[in-house]
Design an enzyme around this catalytic site. Sequence first.
Site, PDB file in Angstrom:
ATOM      1  N   GLN A  26       0.804  -1.221   0.000  1.00 57.45           N
ATOM      2  CA  GLN A  26       0.000   0.000   0.000  1.00 57.45           C
ATOM      3  C   GLN A  26       0.839   1.274   0.000  1.00 57.45           C
ATOM      4  OE1 GLN A  26      -2.640  -1.704   3.320  1.00 57.45           O
ATOM      5  NE2 GLN A  26      -4.102  -0.536   2.121  1.00 57.45           N
ATOM      6  N   HIS A  46      -2.102  -4.952 -12.154  1.00 56.54           N
ATOM      7  CA  HIS A  46      -1.711  -4.712 -13.550  1.00 56.54           C
ATOM      8  C   HIS A  46      -2.730  -5.276 -14.531  1.00 56.54           C
ATOM      9  CE1 HIS A  46       2.781  -4.205 -12.265  1.00 56.54           C
ATOM     10  NE2 HIS A  46       2.068  -3.115 -12.085  1.00 56.54           N
ATOM     11  N   ARG A  83       3.787   0.278  12.942  1.00 56.10           N
ATOM     12  CA  ARG A  83       3.457  -1.041  12.395  1.00 56.10           C
ATOM     13  C   ARG A  83       3.622  -0.998  10.883  1.00 56.10           C
ATOM     14  NH1 ARG A  83      -2.132  -3.727  10.907  1.00 56.10           N
ATOM     15  NH2 ARG A  83      -1.332  -5.769  10.378  1.00 56.10           N
ATOM     16  N   HIS A 128       1.266  -8.996   4.656  1.00 50.57           N
ATOM     17  CA  HIS A 128       0.056  -8.175   4.505  1.00 50.57           C
ATOM     18  C   HIS A 128      -0.350  -8.239   3.024  1.00 50.57           C
ATOM     19  CE1 HIS A 128      -2.231  -4.638   6.504  1.00 50.57           C
ATOM     20  NE2 HIS A 128      -2.806  -4.822   5.328  1.00 50.57           N
ATOM     21  N   GLU A 173      -5.037 -10.100   8.799  1.00 46.78           N
ATOM     22  CA  GLU A 173      -6.416 -10.358   8.385  1.00 46.78           C
ATOM     23  C   GLU A 173      -6.570 -11.429   7.324  1.00 46.78           C
ATOM     24  OE1 GLU A 173      -8.618  -6.991   7.065  1.00 46.78           O
ATOM     25  OE2 GLU A 173      -8.112  -5.806   8.812  1.00 46.78           O
ATOM     26  N   ASN A 313      -7.775  -5.812  14.507  1.00 50.94           N
ATOM     27  CA  ASN A 313      -8.147  -4.728  13.596  1.00 50.94           C
ATOM     28  C   ASN A 313      -9.645  -4.526  13.727  1.00 50.94           C
ATOM     29  OD1 ASN A 313      -5.516  -4.932  12.763  1.00 50.94           O
ATOM     30  ND2 ASN A 313      -5.974  -5.496  10.639  1.00 50.94           N
ATOM     31  N   TYR A 315     -12.920  -1.707  12.951  1.00 52.91           N
ATOM     32  CA  TYR A 315     -13.310  -0.480  12.264  1.00 52.91           C
ATOM     33  C   TYR A 315     -14.749  -0.061  12.507  1.00 52.91           C
ATOM     34  CZ  TYR A 315      -9.072  -0.515   9.345  1.00 52.91           C
ATOM     35  OH  TYR A 315      -7.781  -0.465   8.907  1.00 52.91           O
ATOM     36  N   GLU A 382      -5.219  -1.914  14.030  1.00 56.84           N
ATOM     37  CA  GLU A 382      -5.809  -1.046  13.004  1.00 56.84           C
ATOM     38  C   GLU A 382      -7.143  -0.527  13.513  1.00 56.84           C
ATOM     39  OE1 GLU A 382      -6.267  -2.437   8.937  1.00 56.84           O
ATOM     40  OE2 GLU A 382      -4.305  -3.424   9.011  1.00 56.84           O
TER      41      GLU A 382
HETATM   42  C1  PNW Z   1      -7.992  -3.552   6.535  1.00 56.10           C
HETATM   43  N1  PNW Z   1     -14.201  -4.734   7.872  1.00 56.10           N
HETATM   44  O1  PNW Z   1      -8.983  -4.336   5.929  1.00 56.10           O
HETATM   45  C2  PNW Z   1      -6.627  -3.845   5.916  1.00 56.10           C
HETATM   46  O2  PNW Z   1      -5.791  -4.558   6.810  1.00 56.10           O
HETATM   47  C3  PNW Z   1      -5.913  -2.638   5.397  1.00 56.10           C
HETATM   48  O3  PNW Z   1      -4.857  -3.001   4.534  1.00 56.10           O
HETATM   49  C4  PNW Z   1      -6.911  -1.728   4.706  1.00 56.10           C
HETATM   50  O4  PNW Z   1      -6.307  -0.677   4.015  1.00 56.10           O
HETATM   51  C5  PNW Z   1      -7.844  -1.219   5.783  1.00 56.10           C
HETATM   52  O5  PNW Z   1      -8.448  -2.255   6.522  1.00 56.10           O
HETATM   53  C6  PNW Z   1      -8.950  -0.312   5.248  1.00 56.10           C
HETATM   54  O6  PNW Z   1      -9.796  -1.025   4.391  1.00 56.10           O
HETATM   55  C7  PNW Z   1     -10.272  -4.381   6.443  1.00 56.10           C
HETATM   56  O7  PNW Z   1     -15.122  -5.037   7.096  1.00 56.10           O
HETATM   57  C8  PNW Z   1     -11.324  -4.626   5.575  1.00 56.10           C
HETATM   58  O8  PNW Z   1     -14.491  -4.499   9.075  1.00 56.10           O
HETATM   59  C9  PNW Z   1     -12.614  -4.739   6.035  1.00 56.10           C
HETATM   60  C10 PNW Z   1     -12.892  -4.617   7.388  1.00 56.10           C
HETATM   61  C11 PNW Z   1     -11.854  -4.372   8.278  1.00 56.10           C
HETATM   62  C12 PNW Z   1     -10.557  -4.239   7.800  1.00 56.10           C
END
Ligand code: PNW
Length: 474
Positions: A26, A46, A83, A128, A173, A313, A315, A382
């Site tokens: 990334q 690509h 990280r 990753h 993940e 991780n 979110y 994350e």
């Molecule tokens: C992560 N969800 O993926 C990845 O580890 C990162 O590389 C990525 O850039 C980042 O989140 C943002 O997308 C996720 O559905 C994808 O909760 C989906 C989820 C969580 C993390």
Amino acid sequence: FKVYRCLAVKEFPEDFLFGAAGASYQIEGGWDEDGKGPSMWDTFAHTPGKIKNNDTGDVACDSYHKYKEDVAILKELGFKVYRFSISWPRILPDGTPTKINQAGIDYYLNLIKELKAAGIEPLITLYHWDLPQYLLELGGWLNPRLADYFGDFARICYENFGEYVKYWITLNEPGTTCTQGYEYGTHAPGLKLPGEGVHQCTYVSLLAHAKAYRIYEKEFKEKQGGKVTLNVACSWYYTATDSDLDKEAQQRILDFYCGVYAQPIFKGNWPQIMIDRIANRSKLEGYSFSRLPEFTQEEIDYINGTADFLSLNMYTSSIVNYLDDQPIGTPSIWNDLGVAGTVNSSWPTSASSWLFSDPPGIRYLLNYLSKTYNPPAIFITENGWSDLGDLDDQGRLAYWKGYLTNILDAIVEDGINVIGYTAWSLLDNFEWAEGYSQRFGMVQVDFDDANRTRTLKSSAKWYKEVVASRQIVD
Ligand code: PNW
């Protein structure tokens, strides 16, 4: 005393590890420089039509050349930990130990030394998502032998970097790779093998993780004294109603998405709900075996106990309700799961379709994971917010403020041992299938400028104050 407690400002522990996160494909760029081999993400990006605007990680943030600038920013922000991940094909161009690319080793050694000189702890993710292309052709995450290749790669990393590293994550993940890469085909390698690829990939991922853990334990732990774990990505799931069926749906989705990795490493074997549901559906579909690979007792014991801490991780949240069993037909993980999800219309929306802000969710999840798996420590590796890239990113600031407030409450009020937090992400970067259309950075990167100029956003300035004071500041 009571009055004092009410007035006292809550603080993160003195040794709490604040920082930020990123990942090789990334941010690095330099996709074919100095002997690096191709990864499955190079191949995928690509291929026209796979990524929004046909964006690629060929240059990305150019951190392959600009890592010193990145470390200077981390230092300016007062971070204690960074990280990052290692690009497997930068070190082993075809993924096998037959050819070691010294330039790749040197890149990470230089980065680690730069971090150490700035007083920043490296937290390394071994993998990753940028699998060497050659290993993909050997079957990728469907081939159980990948565990052995990953073990050899891990050993080379421990040998070369281990004396500087206290925290290792084996795989980031795997759940995302296995669903996006092997069920839906939206991530590399782009395979659509519903109900089959995902479960085989999960099985191989757990074997690979355990291999890398056991190698460290046996050959390096005594001398290097680091901690190793697998990364787990989970959301929090509320029930739509108080009904027993919705509670069952909540338990199912927690097991299918969190427990599928957390249970084998902390308690042993798959969650029973997964074993039963997938075996039953497989039978109705006419299989003589379960699409969920069955672990041998030896495998269960080999994988159990392979997490020195929990890397989480997290979110977002959703609200789930029970679905009656789906008709038997084409297998899929959704049908295996049998849960429907929605969100609360009051939750702020981000630039990513799946990402909503629900700060209390992280406190619920921390309590759930802590109670269910009793990990020795939890590191939130994350947590972040996407937008279109404005410098005055008030949405991201509010998101982090809400989530960090709830993490602090989990520590102070609930007594949960959260030891660190690496926000996603330090830099705006290549957001997988979304290319550069969604921005997660606390630092803006100008992708139109060959210099990839970096500029702090409002959220970075705010987070810097939090890190310095160990308090949630306004
Ligand atoms: C992560 N969800 O993926 C990845 O580890 C990162 O590389 C990525 O850039 C980042 O989140 C943002 O997308 C996720 O559905 C994808 O909760 C989906 C989820 C969580 C993390």
